[in-house]
Write a protein that holds these residues in place. Structure first.
Motif, PDB file in Angstrom:
ATOM      1  N   PHE A   1      31.144   8.151  -6.423  1.00 23.41           N
ATOM      2  CA  PHE A   1      32.088   9.145  -5.917  1.00 23.41           C
ATOM      3  C   PHE A   1      31.347  10.433  -5.611  1.00 23.41           C
ATOM      4  O   PHE A   1      30.246  10.662  -6.093  1.00 23.41           O
ATOM      5  N   GLU A   2      31.965  11.245  -4.787  1.00 26.57           N
ATOM      6  CA  GLU A   2      31.415  12.564  -4.481  1.00 26.57           C
ATOM      7  C   GLU A   2      32.040  13.579  -5.418  1.00 26.57           C
ATOM      8  O   GLU A   2      33.228  13.468  -5.768  1.00 26.57           O
ATOM      9  N   ALA A   3      31.235  14.537  -5.830  1.00 31.49           N
ATOM     10  CA  ALA A   3      31.724  15.598  -6.717  1.00 31.49           C
ATOM     11  C   ALA A   3      31.295  16.941  -6.158  1.00 31.49           C
ATOM     12  O   ALA A   3      30.264  17.055  -5.493  1.00 31.49           O
ATOM     13  N   LYS A   4      32.077  17.924  -6.429  1.00 31.15           N
ATOM     14  CA  LYS A   4      31.780  19.273  -5.967  1.00 31.15           C
ATOM     15  C   LYS A   4      30.634  19.860  -6.788  1.00 31.15           C
ATOM     16  O   LYS A   4      30.683  19.870  -8.023  1.00 31.15           O
ATOM     17  N   ALA A   5      29.603  20.326  -6.115  1.00 31.66           N
ATOM     18  CA  ALA A   5      28.488  20.974  -6.804  1.00 31.66           C
ATOM     19  C   ALA A   5      29.021  22.183  -7.568  1.00 31.66           C
ATOM     20  O   ALA A   5      29.853  22.940  -7.065  1.00 31.66           O
ATOM     21  N   GLY A   6      28.589  22.323  -8.810  1.00 33.44           N
ATOM     22  CA  GLY A   6      29.025  23.424  -9.656  1.00 33.44           C
ATOM     23  C   GLY A   6      30.166  23.069 -10.587  1.00 33.44           C
ATOM     24  O   GLY A   6      30.400  23.749 -11.577  1.00 33.44           O
ATOM     25  N   ALA A   7      30.887  21.980 -10.286  1.00 34.93           N
ATOM     26  CA  ALA A   7      31.949  21.515 -11.182  1.00 34.93           C
ATOM     27  C   ALA A   7      31.291  20.803 -12.367  1.00 34.93           C
ATOM     28  O   ALA A   7      30.141  20.382 -12.290  1.00 34.93           O
ATOM     29  N   THR A   8      32.035  20.627 -13.450  1.00 36.98           N
ATOM     30  CA  THR A   8      31.456  19.890 -14.565  1.00 36.98           C
ATOM     31  C   THR A   8      31.473  18.397 -14.255  1.00 36.98           C
ATOM     32  O   THR A   8      32.373  17.901 -13.562  1.00 36.98           O
ATOM     33  N   LEU A   9      30.488  17.709 -14.774  1.00 40.13           N
ATOM     34  CA  LEU A   9      30.409  16.270 -14.588  1.00 40.13           C
ATOM     35  C   LEU A   9      31.631  15.581 -15.188  1.00 40.13           C
ATOM     36  O   LEU A   9      32.176  14.652 -14.603  1.00 40.13           O
ATOM     37  N   CYS A  10      32.101  16.051 -16.334  1.00 43.10           N
ATOM     38  CA  CYS A  10      33.274  15.457 -16.980  1.00 43.10           C
ATOM     39  C   CYS A  10      34.492  15.536 -16.066  1.00 43.10           C
ATOM     40  O   CYS A  10      35.217  14.554 -15.891  1.00 43.10           O
ATOM     41  N   THR A  11      34.720  16.676 -15.457  1.00 41.50           N
ATOM     42  CA  THR A  11      35.839  16.841 -14.539  1.00 41.50           C
ATOM     43  C   THR A  11      35.716  15.882 -13.362  1.00 41.50           C
ATOM     44  O   THR A  11      36.687  15.231 -12.971  1.00 41.50           O
ATOM     45  N   GLY A  12      34.524  15.761 -12.800  1.00 47.26           N
ATOM     46  CA  GLY A  12      34.308  14.844 -11.684  1.00 47.26           C
ATOM     47  C   GLY A  12      34.564  13.403 -12.072  1.00 47.26           C
ATOM     48  O   GLY A  12      35.194  12.651 -11.322  1.00 47.26           O
ATOM     49  N   LEU A  13      34.095  12.992 -13.248  1.00 46.35           N
ATOM     50  CA  LEU A  13      34.330  11.628 -13.718  1.00 46.35           C
ATOM     51  C   LEU A  13      35.821  11.352 -13.868  1.00 46.35           C
ATOM     52  O   LEU A  13      36.322  10.323 -13.414  1.00 46.35           O
TER      53      LEU A  13
END
Length: 111
Positions: A19-31
């Motif tokens: 998946f794509e995640a926003k740079a600067g967001a936490t990895l936990c939030t992205g997961l």
């Protein structure tokens, strides 16, 4: 946006995930947004080590863990040199490959 690859985990993510995640967001939030049900018993404040992950690729792009994260990592099961707390990791501009540990120190998992 950087791509996060989650290696297959028999219980949490049997097929793995990309998946794509926003740079600067936490990895936990992205997961969590990507549907990967990673534990986060302290509600992502870095106080429990239940969101422990292994950063298998891309770790050089991450900032070093601070003292609080290192202290909590001491409580994680299966610690290795690539261990991090997903709630403390800020997604970098580069891609990451993440492995979820087989076990957690959390005794009761909420659904």
């Amino acid at each position: 946006m950087p791509t996060i690859r989650v290696l297959p985990h028999p219980d949490i993510c049997p097929q793995g995930a990309d998946f794509e995640a926003k740079a600067g967001a936490t990895l936990c939030t992205g997961l969590l947004k990507a549907g990967v049900a990673i534990e986060h018993a302290c509600d992502m404040v870095g106080a429990c080590a239940t969101c422990h992950v292994h950063v298998r690729e891309g770790g050089a792009a991450l900032t070093a863990p601070d003292d609080e994260e290192n202290d909590q990592l001491d409580n994680a099961w299966g610690l290795d040199a690539q261990s991090r707390l997903a709630c403390c990791v800020k997604v970098p501009a580069e891609d990451l490959v993440i492995e979820l540990p087989r076990h957690t120190r959390n005794h009761a998992r909420e659904n």
